[in-house]
Design a protein around this motif. Structure first.
Motif, short mmCIF file in Angstrom:
data_model
loop_
_atom_site.label_atom_id
_atom_site.label_comp_id
_atom_site.label_asym_id
_atom_site.label_seq_id
_atom_site.Cartn_x
_atom_site.Cartn_y
_atom_site.Cartn_z
N GLN A 1 -3.17 -6.13 -8.67
CA GLN A 1 -2.69 -5.03 -9.49
C GLN A 1 -3.82 -4.02 -9.63
O GLN A 1 -4.91 -4.37 -10.11
N MET A 2 -3.56 -2.79 -9.22
CA MET A 2 -4.60 -1.75 -9.23
C MET A 2 -4.15 -0.62 -10.14
O MET A 2 -3.13 0.02 -9.88
N ASN A 3 -4.89 -0.41 -11.20
CA ASN A 3 -4.60 0.66 -12.16
C ASN A 3 -5.69 1.72 -12.15
O ASN A 3 -6.79 1.48 -11.65
N SER A 4 -5.36 2.87 -12.67
CA SER A 4 -6.32 3.98 -12.78
C SER A 4 -7.02 4.24 -11.44
O SER A 4 -8.24 4.35 -11.36
N LEU A 5 -6.22 4.33 -10.41
CA LEU A 5 -6.77 4.51 -9.07
C LEU A 5 -7.48 5.86 -8.95
O LEU A 5 -7.07 6.85 -9.58
N ASN A 6 -8.54 5.87 -8.16
CA ASN A 6 -9.24 7.11 -7.89
C ASN A 6 -9.50 7.23 -6.39
O ASN A 6 -9.25 6.29 -5.63
N ALA A 7 -10.01 8.36 -5.97
CA ALA A 7 -10.17 8.64 -4.54
C ALA A 7 -11.08 7.61 -3.87
O ALA A 7 -10.91 7.32 -2.67
N GLY B 1 0.82 -1.20 0.00
CA GLY B 1 0.00 0.00 0.00
C GLY B 1 0.85 1.25 0.00
O GLY B 1 2.08 1.20 0.13
N GLY B 2 0.19 2.39 -0.15
CA GLY B 2 0.91 3.65 -0.14
C GLY B 2 0.01 4.80 -0.51
O GLY B 2 -1.21 4.64 -0.65
N LEU B 3 0.65 5.96 -0.66
CA LEU B 3 -0.05 7.18 -1.05
C LEU B 3 0.29 7.49 -2.50
O LEU B 3 1.48 7.62 -2.84
N VAL B 4 -0.73 7.56 -3.35
CA VAL B 4 -0.52 7.84 -4.77
C VAL B 4 -1.53 8.87 -5.24
O VAL B 4 -2.54 9.12 -4.58
N GLN B 5 -1.25 9.43 -6.41
CA GLN B 5 -2.18 10.37 -7.01
C GLN B 5 -3.19 9.62 -7.87
O GLN B 5 -2.94 8.50 -8.32
N ALA B 6 -4.31 10.27 -8.07
CA ALA B 6 -5.34 9.68 -8.93
C ALA B 6 -4.75 9.35 -10.30
O ALA B 6 -3.97 10.13 -10.86
N GLY B 7 -5.13 8.19 -10.81
CA GLY B 7 -4.64 7.74 -12.10
C GLY B 7 -3.42 6.84 -12.02
O GLY B 7 -3.05 6.20 -13.02
#
Length: 120
Positions: A82-88, A9-15
């Motif tokens: 695998q998680m792509n195109s992450l959003n809030a 896990g971690g902190l990422v920006q949207a997308g």
């Protein structure tokens, strides 16, 4: 008895993308079903993805279809998300789980959870 340890896990920006990992020990890994759940603040824990053992099917909750992929490496006793195109809306603590009623549970064994935070 099964022990599960989730990570990635971690902190990422949207997308952005992240890959979560779950290491399993204590039981024949190739014969057990694995699943990922998540729990957002103030919400119920929800099923995200599952993989039935022995070359079986995979399932996803509607909100992650086409963006998330569950996979496993039986030789390494690992399951991945695998998680792509992450959003809030994907912000949550993610848990791996095994041995239970596939796909929605309940499950007997849970990892400790890994935090995913997506900033918009």
């Amino acid at each position: 008895q099964v022990q599960l340890v989730a990570s990635g896990g971690g902190l990422v920006q949207a997308g952005a993308s992240l890959r979560l990992s779950c290491a399993a020990s204590g039981r024949a890994f190739s014969s057990i079903t694995m699943a990922w759940f998540r729990q957002a603040p103030g919400k119920e824990r929800e099923f995200v993805a599952g993989n039935r053992c022995c070359g079986g099917s995979t399932e996803y909750t509607d909100s992650v279809k086409g963006r998330f992929t569950i996979s496993r490496d039986n030789a390494k006793r690992m399951v991945y998300l695998q998680m792509n195109s992450l959003n809030a809306e994907d912000t949550a603590v993610y848990y791996c789980a095994t041995v239970g009623h596939y796909p929605l549970g309940p499950y007997d064994y849970w990892g400790q959870g890994t935090q995913v935070t997506v900033s918009s």
